[in-house]
Design an enzyme around this catalytic site. Structure first.
Site, PDB file in Angstrom:
ATOM      1  CG  ASP A   1      10.945 -31.215  32.098  1.00 28.98           C
ATOM      2  OD1 ASP A   1      10.727 -30.899  30.916  1.00 28.98           O
ATOM      3  OD2 ASP A   1      10.901 -30.415  33.047  1.00 28.98           O
TER       4      ASP A   1
ATOM      5  CD  GLN B   1       3.103 -28.672  28.528  1.00 29.23           C
ATOM      6  OE1 GLN B   1       2.088 -28.864  27.898  1.00 29.23           O
ATOM      7  NE2 GLN B   1       4.145 -28.090  27.990  1.00 29.23           N
TER       8      GLN B   1
ATOM      9  CE  LYS C   1       6.654 -34.476  27.618  1.00 25.19           C
ATOM     10  NZ  LYS C   1       7.337 -34.297  28.930  1.00 25.19           N
TER      11      LYS C   1
ATOM     12  N   GLY D   1       9.899 -28.237  26.450  1.00 25.00           N
ATOM     13  CA  GLY D   1      11.273 -28.303  25.982  1.00 25.00           C
ATOM     14  C   GLY D   1      11.611 -29.771  25.845  1.00 25.00           C
ATOM     15  CG  HIS D   2       9.444 -32.194  24.022  1.00 25.38           C
ATOM     16  ND1 HIS D   2       8.326 -32.613  23.362  1.00 25.38           N
ATOM     17  CD2 HIS D   2       9.021 -31.802  25.251  1.00 25.38           C
ATOM     18  CE1 HIS D   2       7.265 -32.468  24.158  1.00 25.38           C
ATOM     19  NE2 HIS D   2       7.667 -31.967  25.306  1.00 25.38           N
TER      20      HIS D   2
HETATM   21  P1  GDP Z   1      10.846 -33.995  27.826  1.00 22.54           P
HETATM   22  O1  GDP Z   1      10.343 -32.615  28.088  1.00 22.54           O
HETATM   23  O2  GDP Z   1       9.961 -35.050  28.414  1.00 22.54           O
HETATM   24  O3  GDP Z   1      11.156 -34.259  26.386  1.00 22.54           O
HETATM   25  O4  GDP Z   1      12.232 -34.122  28.614  1.00 22.54           O
HETATM   26  P2  GDP Z   1      13.415 -33.006  28.649  1.00 22.54           P
HETATM   27  O5  GDP Z   1      14.097 -33.011  27.335  1.00 22.54           O
HETATM   28  O6  GDP Z   1      12.904 -31.714  29.163  1.00 22.54           O
HETATM   29  O7  GDP Z   1      14.320 -33.605  29.802  1.00 22.54           O
HETATM   30  C1  GDP Z   1      14.860 -34.886  29.728  1.00 22.54           C
HETATM   31  C2  GDP Z   1      16.391 -34.774  29.817  1.00 22.54           C
HETATM   32  O8  GDP Z   1      16.943 -36.040  30.118  1.00 22.54           O
HETATM   33  C3  GDP Z   1      17.038 -34.364  28.501  1.00 22.54           C
HETATM   34  O9  GDP Z   1      18.184 -33.611  28.796  1.00 22.54           O
HETATM   35  C4  GDP Z   1      17.417 -35.691  27.856  1.00 22.54           C
HETATM   36  O10 GDP Z   1      18.523 -35.581  26.961  1.00 22.54           O
HETATM   37  C5  GDP Z   1      17.797 -36.485  29.066  1.00 22.54           C
HETATM   38  N1  GDP Z   1      17.550 -37.931  28.975  1.00 22.54           N
HETATM   39  C6  GDP Z   1      16.531 -38.597  28.364  1.00 22.54           C
HETATM   40  N2  GDP Z   1      16.607 -39.922  28.635  1.00 22.54           N
HETATM   41  C7  GDP Z   1      17.686 -40.094  29.428  1.00 22.54           C
HETATM   42  C8  GDP Z   1      18.266 -41.221  30.072  1.00 22.54           C
HETATM   43  O11 GDP Z   1      17.788 -42.355  29.981  1.00 22.54           O
HETATM   44  N3  GDP Z   1      19.370 -40.992  30.847  1.00 22.54           N
HETATM   45  C9  GDP Z   1      19.925 -39.766  30.993  1.00 22.54           C
HETATM   46  N4  GDP Z   1      20.998 -39.638  31.755  1.00 22.54           N
HETATM   47  N5  GDP Z   1      19.402 -38.668  30.398  1.00 22.54           N
HETATM   48  C10 GDP Z   1      18.292 -38.834  29.642  1.00 22.54           C
HETATM   49  P1  IMO Z   2       7.744 -30.571  28.807  1.00 17.70           P
HETATM   50  O1  IMO Z   2       6.889 -30.814  27.577  1.00 17.70           O
HETATM   51  C1  IMO Z   2       7.871 -29.407  33.010  1.00 17.70           C
HETATM   52  C2  IMO Z   2       5.082 -26.303  34.286  1.00 17.70           C
HETATM   53  C3  IMO Z   2       5.649 -24.973  34.694  1.00 17.70           C
HETATM   54  C4  IMO Z   2       4.638 -24.558  35.740  1.00 17.70           C
HETATM   55  C5  IMO Z   2       3.325 -25.047  35.174  1.00 17.70           C
HETATM   56  C6  IMO Z   2       2.523 -23.997  34.415  1.00 17.70           C
HETATM   57  O2  IMO Z   2       9.124 -30.148  28.481  1.00 17.70           O
HETATM   58  O3  IMO Z   2       7.674 -31.748  29.720  1.00 17.70           O
HETATM   59  P2  IMO Z   2       2.817 -22.876  32.020  1.00 17.70           P
HETATM   60  O4  IMO Z   2       3.938 -22.048  31.453  1.00 17.70           O
HETATM   61  O5  IMO Z   2       2.512 -24.099  31.234  1.00 17.70           O
HETATM   62  O6  IMO Z   2       1.589 -22.061  32.302  1.00 17.70           O
HETATM   63  O7  IMO Z   2       3.363 -23.339  33.481  1.00 17.70           O
HETATM   64  O8  IMO Z   2       3.670 -26.114  34.275  1.00 17.70           O
HETATM   65  N1  IMO Z   2       5.466 -26.766  32.936  1.00 17.70           N
HETATM   66  C7  IMO Z   2       6.342 -27.750  32.705  1.00 17.70           C
HETATM   67  N2  IMO Z   2       7.099 -28.467  33.561  1.00 17.70           N
HETATM   68  N3  IMO Z   2       7.920 -29.677  31.678  1.00 17.70           N
HETATM   69  C8  IMO Z   2       7.151 -28.980  30.811  1.00 17.70           C
HETATM   70  O9  IMO Z   2       7.056 -29.290  29.500  1.00 17.70           O
HETATM   71  C9  IMO Z   2       6.342 -27.941  31.309  1.00 17.70           C
HETATM   72  N4  IMO Z   2       5.488 -27.043  30.744  1.00 17.70           N
HETATM   73  C10 IMO Z   2       4.959 -26.352  31.755  1.00 17.70           C
HETATM   74  O10 IMO Z   2       6.944 -25.121  35.229  1.00 17.70           O
HETATM   75  O11 IMO Z   2       4.879 -25.250  36.943  1.00 17.70           O
HETATM   76 MG    MG Z   3      10.999 -30.824  28.900  1.00 20.94          MG
END
Ligand code: GDP
Ligand code: IMO
Ligand code: MG
Length: 425
Positions: A12, A224, A15, A39-40
């Site tokens: 998170d 991840q 990416k 979840g991207h």
């Molecule tokens: P990922 O799994 O690495 O793709 O990240 P996620 O989408 O799960 O979580 C990142 C969250 O931060 C999302 O809600 C993005 O819209 C948000 N986000 C990304 N870059 C920034 C930033 O520079 N500032 C803020 N405030 N939010 C951001």
């Molecule tokens: P993105 O791509 C954050 C964590 C779960 C748990 C552990 C194992 O959005 O960054 P799993 O279901 O993979 O067997 O769970 O890994 N986890 C993540 N945490 N971002 C993710 O994906 C994750 N995918 C799995 O919360 O701790």
């Molecule tokens: Mg994510």
């Protein structure tokens, strides 16, 4: 140019945003591991898109997207995701989106087992996403998995499901006191949706190689984070795939020498979802502040993310595990209004100073973070148009990250939108 993009912390990091941004100059985006545990999030204007399986380049017309062999694909999630994209007017035709014949499929029994195991663990849960990821990779290693390429052969699918459930139904019923699953029903449901998936199933290794040979720009999108890697992460609180940049080679069929750049996405602070050690976790007001201002809720499960100070020991480990050539720093805007910022530069364990993470299970839970404290900034930086507009304290924070990691910060993200990104010269 072939670039691998990975999350350098516990997932998170942003990416999705960075891959979407860099997709503008790319021809192909390849997802190489993980599954719908990811979840991207991508924000374009006021519209937010969350992708679990489809590569984060899909919003750019003309960019080809590949779900490679290292991914574990839930057919139902895939179909729901492409339907939602189609409703937004996105081209999700098989001409631009392909699934590897070798990608393993997540079936209902993987999800049941994932949930049953977590339920049984009581006080010792991993906190998985419940998406069946671990059990599916287990079947892959046990050589009893069903691969996307099997979908065209109904007899093979049926016999593999029968075989898998022989063992799994005993576990579900006897050990976990869960309901048994009906192999006929699972096979019938899978074969019913198979015709909608089959057009996407291709020899993706050849597609990627052709693109490499044609000198295309390819991004390999990690899911991840590095510290959730099955080998190098905080075992056993990890996911079940290799999240490190090397995973892009076996996860998509390219050679190590094909990789030119490795971008580590680093959040300006640290978050973690699920259980496991987290040395810089903040259980006080500062942690709540980061969680609220950063909207730190899981994009897949909606769970609140644990928040803490930036841990450069974690990032330093990612530098060496991945050979990072650049850092994309995200969510710097979230640090606004904190009078002082702490950066963990080392750990103390049993009277010794550690520059790298301890490698023995349980030790990371015992370390004490050693912090450098630097001044924070009050200004709202989310509208800064270029790097020079950042307040001095924000620039110092970035320079400190560069000094400690030895890696240049090439992109600074100050908001979720595409235009809220500052490139460094
Ligand atoms: P990922 O799994 O690495 O793709 O990240 P996620 O989408 O799960 O979580 C990142 C969250 O931060 C999302 O809600 C993005 O819209 C948000 N986000 C990304 N870059 C920034 C930033 O520079 N500032 C803020 N405030 N939010 C951001
Ligand atoms: P993105 O791509 C954050 C964590 C779960 C748990 C552990 C194992 O959005 O960054 P799993 O279901 O993979 O067997 O769970 O890994 N986890 C993540 N945490 N971002 C993710 O994906 C994750 N995918 C799995 O919360 O701790
Ligand atoms: Mg994510």
């Amino acid at each position: 140019m072939n670039t691998v993009i990975i999350g350098a912390q516990w997932g998170d990091e942003g990416k999705g945003k960075i891959v979407d941004l860099l997709s503008a100059g790319s021809d192909m985006i390849v997802r190489f591991q993980g599954g719908a545990n990811a979840g991207h999030t991508i924000k374009v204007g006021n519209e937010q898109t969350i992708l679990h399986l489809v590569p984060s380049g899909i919003l750019h017309p003309g960019v080809k997207c590949v779900i490679a062999n290292g991914v574990v694909l839930d057919p139902e999630v895939f179909l729901a995701e492409i339907e939602a994209l189609a409703k937004k007017g996105i081209d999700i035709s098989p001409e631009r989106l392909a699934i590897s014949k070798k990608a393993h499929l997540i079936l209902p029994y993987h999800k049941s087992l994932d949930k049953a195991r977590e339920a049984k663990r009581a006080g010792n849960k991993i906190g998985t996403t419940g998406r069946g990821i671990g059990p599916c990779y287990e079947d892959k290693a046990a050589r009893i998995g069903i691969r996307a390429g099997d979908l065209g052969n109904a007899d093979l699918v049926r016999s593999k499901i029968d075989h898998a459930l022989l063992e799994k139904n005993i576990l579900l019923k006897e050990l976990y006191k869960f309901e048994c699953l009906d192999p006929d029903k699972i096979a019938a449901e899978l074969l019913e949706i198979a015709p909608r998936i089959l057009p996407y199933i291709k020899d993706t290794e050849a597609i990627v190689h052709d693109a490499i040979n044609a000198d295309k720009n390819i991004l390999f999108e990690g899911a991840q984070g590095i510290h959730l890697d099955i080998d190098h992460g905080t075992y056993p609180f990890v996911t079940s795939s290799n999240t490190v940049a090397g995973g892009a080679t076996c996860g998509s069929g390219i050679a190590p020498g094909n990789i030119d750049e490795v971008v580590g996405v680093v959040k300006a602070y640290t978050t973690r979802v699920g259980s496991g050690p987290f040395p810089t976790e903040l259980l006080d007001d500062a942690g709540s502040y980061l969680g609220a201002k950063g909207h730190e809720f899981g994009a897949t499960t909606g769970r609140p993310r644990r928040c803490g100070w930036l841990d450069m020991v974690v990032v330093r480990e990612s530098v060496r595990l991945n050979g990072l050539t650049q850092i994309a720093l995200t969510k710097l805007d979230v640090l606004e209004s904190l009078p002082q910022l702490k950066i963990c530069v080392a750990y103390e364990l049993d009277g010794k100073t550690l520059e790298y993470m301890p490698q023995v299970e349980g030790d990371l839970a015992r370390v004490k973070p050693i912090y450098d404290t630097v001044p924070g900034f009050d200004e709202d930086i989310s509208n800064c148009a270029n790097y020079n507009e950042l307040p001095e304290a924000a620039k110092n924070y970035i320079q400190k990250i560069e000094q400690i990691s030895g890696v240049p910060v090439s992109l600074v993200s100050v908001g979720p939108g595409r235009d809220q990104t500052l490139a460094r010269e």
